[in-house]
Design a protein around this motif. Sequence first.
Motif, PDB file in Angstrom:
ATOM      1  N   ARG A 113      59.987 -21.434  20.488  1.00 12.12           N
ATOM      2  CA  ARG A 113      60.720 -21.114  19.262  1.00 12.12           C
ATOM      3  C   ARG A 113      59.916 -20.126  18.429  1.00 12.12           C
ATOM      4  O   ARG A 113      58.751 -20.338  18.139  1.00 12.12           O
ATOM      5  CB  ARG A 113      60.975 -22.394  18.468  1.00 12.12           C
ATOM      6  CG  ARG A 113      61.865 -22.185  17.265  1.00 12.12           C
ATOM      7  CD  ARG A 113      62.207 -23.505  16.625  1.00 12.12           C
ATOM      8  NE  ARG A 113      63.001 -24.322  17.519  1.00 12.12           N
ATOM      9  CZ  ARG A 113      63.352 -25.575  17.243  1.00 12.12           C
ATOM     10  NH1 ARG A 113      62.964 -26.130  16.126  1.00 12.12           N
ATOM     11  NH2 ARG A 113      64.075 -26.261  18.097  1.00 12.12           N
ATOM     12  N   GLU A 114      60.533 -19.037  18.058  1.00  9.47           N
ATOM     13  CA  GLU A 114      59.825 -17.985  17.353  1.00  9.47           C
ATOM     14  C   GLU A 114      59.797 -18.261  15.853  1.00  9.47           C
ATOM     15  O   GLU A 114      60.569 -19.050  15.324  1.00  9.47           O
ATOM     16  CB  GLU A 114      60.516 -16.639  17.622  1.00  9.47           C
ATOM     17  CG  GLU A 114      60.451 -16.228  19.092  1.00  9.47           C
ATOM     18  CD  GLU A 114      61.156 -14.907  19.327  1.00  9.47           C
ATOM     19  OE1 GLU A 114      61.785 -14.399  18.373  1.00  9.47           O
ATOM     20  OE2 GLU A 114      61.069 -14.380  20.435  1.00  9.47           O
ATOM     21  N   GLU A 115      58.874 -17.567  15.165  1.00 11.33           N
ATOM     22  CA  GLU A 115      58.813 -17.654  13.712  1.00 11.33           C
ATOM     23  C   GLU A 115      60.059 -16.984  13.117  1.00 11.33           C
ATOM     24  O   GLU A 115      60.732 -16.197  13.781  1.00 11.33           O
ATOM     25  CB  GLU A 115      57.548 -16.938  13.220  1.00 11.33           C
ATOM     26  CG  GLU A 115      56.249 -17.568  13.684  1.00 11.33           C
ATOM     27  CD  GLU A 115      55.930 -18.877  12.968  1.00 11.33           C
ATOM     28  OE1 GLU A 115      56.657 -19.239  12.020  1.00 11.33           O
ATOM     29  OE2 GLU A 115      54.955 -19.532  13.368  1.00 11.33           O
ATOM     30  N   PRO A 116      60.375 -17.295  11.851  1.00 14.17           N
ATOM     31  CA  PRO A 116      61.507 -16.632  11.203  1.00 14.17           C
ATOM     32  C   PRO A 116      61.377 -15.111  11.267  1.00 14.17           C
ATOM     33  O   PRO A 116      60.268 -14.576  11.265  1.00 14.17           O
ATOM     34  CB  PRO A 116      61.419 -17.133   9.756  1.00 14.17           C
ATOM     35  CG  PRO A 116      60.695 -18.430   9.846  1.00 14.17           C
ATOM     36  CD  PRO A 116      59.723 -18.272  10.981  1.00 14.17           C
TER      37      PRO A 116
ATOM     38  N   PHE B 238      54.180  -9.999  10.181  1.00 17.22           N
ATOM     39  CA  PHE B 238      52.920 -10.730  10.078  1.00 17.22           C
ATOM     40  C   PHE B 238      52.516 -11.299  11.432  1.00 17.22           C
ATOM     41  O   PHE B 238      51.352 -11.193  11.854  1.00 17.22           O
ATOM     42  CB  PHE B 238      53.051 -11.846   9.042  1.00 17.22           C
ATOM     43  CG  PHE B 238      51.770 -12.594   8.776  1.00 17.22           C
ATOM     44  CD1 PHE B 238      50.586 -11.923   8.507  1.00 17.22           C
ATOM     45  CD2 PHE B 238      51.752 -13.979   8.777  1.00 17.22           C
ATOM     46  CE1 PHE B 238      49.407 -12.619   8.245  1.00 17.22           C
ATOM     47  CE2 PHE B 238      50.589 -14.689   8.514  1.00 17.22           C
ATOM     48  CZ  PHE B 238      49.411 -14.004   8.254  1.00 17.22           C
ATOM     49  N   SER B 239      53.468 -11.888  12.143  1.00 13.84           N
ATOM     50  CA  SER B 239      53.184 -12.458  13.466  1.00 13.84           C
ATOM     51  C   SER B 239      52.733 -11.379  14.439  1.00 13.84           C
ATOM     52  O   SER B 239      51.770 -11.570  15.198  1.00 13.84           O
ATOM     53  CB  SER B 239      54.427 -13.176  14.015  1.00 13.84           C
ATOM     54  OG  SER B 239      54.793 -14.264  13.195  1.00 13.84           O
ATOM     55  N   ASP B 240      53.414 -10.246  14.421  1.00 14.88           N
ATOM     56  CA  ASP B 240      53.040  -9.146  15.313  1.00 14.88           C
ATOM     57  C   ASP B 240      51.644  -8.635  14.970  1.00 14.88           C
ATOM     58  O   ASP B 240      50.863  -8.282  15.867  1.00 14.88           O
ATOM     59  CB  ASP B 240      54.059  -8.010  15.211  1.00 14.88           C
ATOM     60  CG  ASP B 240      55.394  -8.362  15.844  1.00 14.88           C
ATOM     61  OD1 ASP B 240      55.459  -9.377  16.567  1.00 14.88           O
ATOM     62  OD2 ASP B 240      56.380  -7.634  15.602  1.00 14.88           O
TER      63      ASP B 240
ATOM     64  N   SER C 173      55.058 -24.129  13.352  1.00 14.34           N
ATOM     65  CA  SER C 173      55.056 -22.808  12.724  1.00 14.34           C
ATOM     66  C   SER C 173      53.688 -22.531  12.130  1.00 14.34           C
ATOM     67  O   SER C 173      53.019 -23.446  11.629  1.00 14.34           O
ATOM     68  CB  SER C 173      56.123 -22.739  11.624  1.00 14.34           C
ATOM     69  OG  SER C 173      55.928 -21.607  10.790  1.00 14.34           O
ATOM     70  N   ILE C 174      53.297 -21.273  12.166  1.00 14.26           N
ATOM     71  CA  ILE C 174      52.003 -20.898  11.593  1.00 14.26           C
ATOM     72  C   ILE C 174      51.947 -21.193  10.096  1.00 14.26           C
ATOM     73  O   ILE C 174      50.866 -21.342   9.504  1.00 14.26           O
ATOM     74  CB  ILE C 174      51.707 -19.409  11.872  1.00 14.26           C
ATOM     75  CG1 ILE C 174      50.198 -19.144  11.776  1.00 14.26           C
ATOM     76  CG2 ILE C 174      52.500 -18.489  10.942  1.00 14.26           C
ATOM     77  CD1 ILE C 174      49.777 -17.824  12.351  1.00 14.26           C
ATOM     78  N   ARG C 175      53.119 -21.327   9.466  1.00 15.92           N
ATOM     79  CA  ARG C 175      53.159 -21.641   8.036  1.00 15.92           C
ATOM     80  C   ARG C 175      52.542 -23.004   7.736  1.00 15.92           C
ATOM     81  O   ARG C 175      52.096 -23.256   6.621  1.00 15.92           O
ATOM     82  CB  ARG C 175      54.607 -21.603   7.538  1.00 15.92           C
ATOM     83  CG  ARG C 175      55.248 -20.236   7.645  1.00 15.92           C
ATOM     84  CD  ARG C 175      56.649 -20.214   7.042  1.00 15.92           C
ATOM     85  NE  ARG C 175      57.546 -21.135   7.700  1.00 15.92           N
ATOM     86  CZ  ARG C 175      58.052 -22.232   7.121  1.00 15.92           C
ATOM     87  NH1 ARG C 175      57.754 -22.516   5.861  1.00 15.92           N
ATOM     88  NH2 ARG C 175      58.871 -23.022   7.780  1.00 15.92           N
ATOM     89  N   GLU C 176      52.522 -23.912   8.742  1.00 16.69           N
ATOM     90  CA  GLU C 176      51.934 -25.238   8.549  1.00 16.69           C
ATOM     91  C   GLU C 176      50.453 -25.156   8.194  1.00 16.69           C
ATOM     92  O   GLU C 176      49.911 -26.081   7.576  1.00 16.69           O
ATOM     93  CB  GLU C 176      52.064 -26.068   9.826  1.00 16.69           C
ATOM     94  CG  GLU C 176      53.469 -26.410  10.245  1.00 16.69           C
ATOM     95  CD  GLU C 176      53.496 -26.931  11.667  1.00 16.69           C
ATOM     96  OE1 GLU C 176      52.501 -27.545  12.097  1.00 16.69           O
ATOM     97  OE2 GLU C 176      54.502 -26.715  12.359  1.00 16.69           O
ATOM     98  N   ARG C 177      49.797 -24.081   8.586  1.00 16.93           N
ATOM     99  CA  ARG C 177      48.358 -23.967   8.350  1.00 16.93           C
ATOM    100  C   ARG C 177      48.030 -23.762   6.877  1.00 16.93           C
ATOM    101  O   ARG C 177      46.888 -23.936   6.472  1.00 16.93           O
ATOM    102  CB  ARG C 177      47.786 -22.804   9.164  1.00 16.93           C
ATOM    103  CG  ARG C 177      47.982 -22.963  10.660  1.00 16.93           C
ATOM    104  CD  ARG C 177      47.142 -21.960  11.407  1.00 16.93           C
ATOM    105  NE  ARG C 177      47.400 -22.001  12.839  1.00 16.93           N
ATOM    106  CZ  ARG C 177      46.530 -21.646  13.767  1.00 16.93           C
ATOM    107  NH1 ARG C 177      45.332 -21.234  13.411  1.00 16.93           N
ATOM    108  NH2 ARG C 177      46.838 -21.699  15.049  1.00 16.93           N
ATOM    109  N   MET C 178      49.025 -23.386   6.097  1.00 14.96           N
ATOM    110  CA  MET C 178      48.815 -23.131   4.674  1.00 14.96           C
ATOM    111  C   MET C 178      49.851 -23.903   3.869  1.00 14.96           C
ATOM    112  O   MET C 178      51.010 -23.509   3.801  1.00 14.96           O
ATOM    113  CB  MET C 178      48.932 -21.632   4.378  1.00 14.96           C
ATOM    114  CG  MET C 178      47.844 -20.785   4.983  1.00 14.96           C
ATOM    115  SD  MET C 178      48.169 -19.014   4.794  1.00 14.96           S
ATOM    116  CE  MET C 178      48.691 -18.572   6.462  1.00 14.96           C
TER     117      MET C 178
END
Length: 562
Positions: free
Chosen positions: A46-49, A55-57, A140-145
């Motif tokens: 599942r990709e990020e929004p 930002f992901s790229d 999601s990488i958002r969980e890290r913050m």
Amino acid sequence: MRFPNPFAAQFLAQTSRRRAPRCSNGGSNPSLEMFLGWKQFFSTCREEPEELKDFSDYLDSLTNYEKSGVPKDAGTDSDDGLDLGRMRRLMTRLGDPQSKFKVVHIAGTKGKGSTAAFVSNILRAQGYSVGCYTSPHIMSIRERMTVGKSGDPVASKSLNCLFHKIKGQLDEAVQLENGLLTHFEILTATAFALFAEEKSDIAVIEAGLGGARDATNILSSSELAASVITTIGEEHLDALGGSLESIAMAKAGIIKHGVPTVLGGPFLPHIEQILRDRTSLMYSPVVSASDAGTRSSIKGLSMFDCRPCQVNDLLIQAQGDILLSLELSGINLQMLGKHQLQNAVTAACTILCLRNQGWQVSDKSIMSGLESTRLLGRSQFLSSKEAGALGLHGATILVDGAHTKESAKSLMETIQMAFPDAELAFVVAMARDKNHVAFAKEILSARRLAAVFLTEAEIAGGKSRTTSAEWLRDQWLQACEEVGIKSVQEIVPEEHHQMCSSAMRESIESSTHLAAEKSMAVAVQAAGAILRQRTSAGKKRSSVIVITGSLHAVSSVLRSVR
């Protein structure tokens, strides 16, 4: 002796067909259709929004040691260690956002993320705006913050706006550092910038690797409220110097001059001495969460907010460098296990250190923060809806990111506490740079171990650190031999098509079965099938499927049910 697995055979045979088989009445097989759909979804990430694509790229264009593995001695305070100078130069370019708030800095082999969550939620319960930075993420990488008073992951829009705001400085830094800035360094810098922009009262920062040369260790004494070291264990040995002692020295690198240090533990005596020697050198007052004056106990299990929890009592009477006192009874922890209770004690000691510095935190807030804390992939039971999404209606499924000998031991203790008489089937996928034999020995200690399926999962979205199912199987067979287990029956994939004799069915009911299966989806389904066989024929034992070995393996499962 080797026996075929009729259940895995059935699933493998069915999933190799283009069409689902038809029922006798001509209708389709709904459970198989659900399984086929889940298996197909399971294989996708599942990709990020879309708004986070830039930002992901950007992050994906940088060196990512979570995917590739950390170089030898990278986390040591030596010539081979990671260059903190480039991280400091990057932070200066961004205006030193880490100086805009106080920080609790947490290092340790295990327990960092849980302790960070406990500390953050206690402070939020008191009404503070808290930034919390942890790794890795599950969905999601958002969980890290997580930010603010709610503790929600940073909103995609906010992170996207911040990225584009600082992208120019990031580009300049990457160019000036000859492209050596890493994925984790840029992500860490972004987190500090975010917490400053959100005007956080305090930030809780989890170190990524070791401590001394970790990207988070650019904090000065004036910026720190407390340093916390949770545990010391043999993980990332090559990157941290090759011994338990060198790991301890690397973790001790976060201890700063005059700043209180909270030691979680318990530690081996000579390892604790290394940490205390560092605190003495830095004139850092010490609080030990394993001090004789600290007593904690698990009183039993119950339900809290419709979730399983353990009921705990806690007494802290620290008589060391800082006098601390706290007594709480009947704490309902949603984070299960003795290790999580120890993490809660470590967090409580950290909060008491802050309270000693003038931070206003009530006992009620400590209680509330501890009880509200839960994390994805840590002793997490899937809901009935989530189990149904896996095609395993009614099954009890536990997912846990354990991947070291110590965490495997803690996992087994938790299972024994919650399900002392249950039949167990494990699905295990691990990164290649772990001690697989030591991990396996802990799992093989289970009383009623029906099966272990060794499978594969991408690590941080890549394959370079993935361990093949076949190689994992060989490691587990070695572990069986070393602990003298004779009742393990290896399931050979090429024999899946064979029919089962009655003797083989009896073996399924009485022996532990071991199999290498590349497909996580097939492995989970086969684990459920074997447990159904073991608990059928009038037997009324409970059964649990345990998916473990890596937070990345857990992530692949949780992504498939959401």
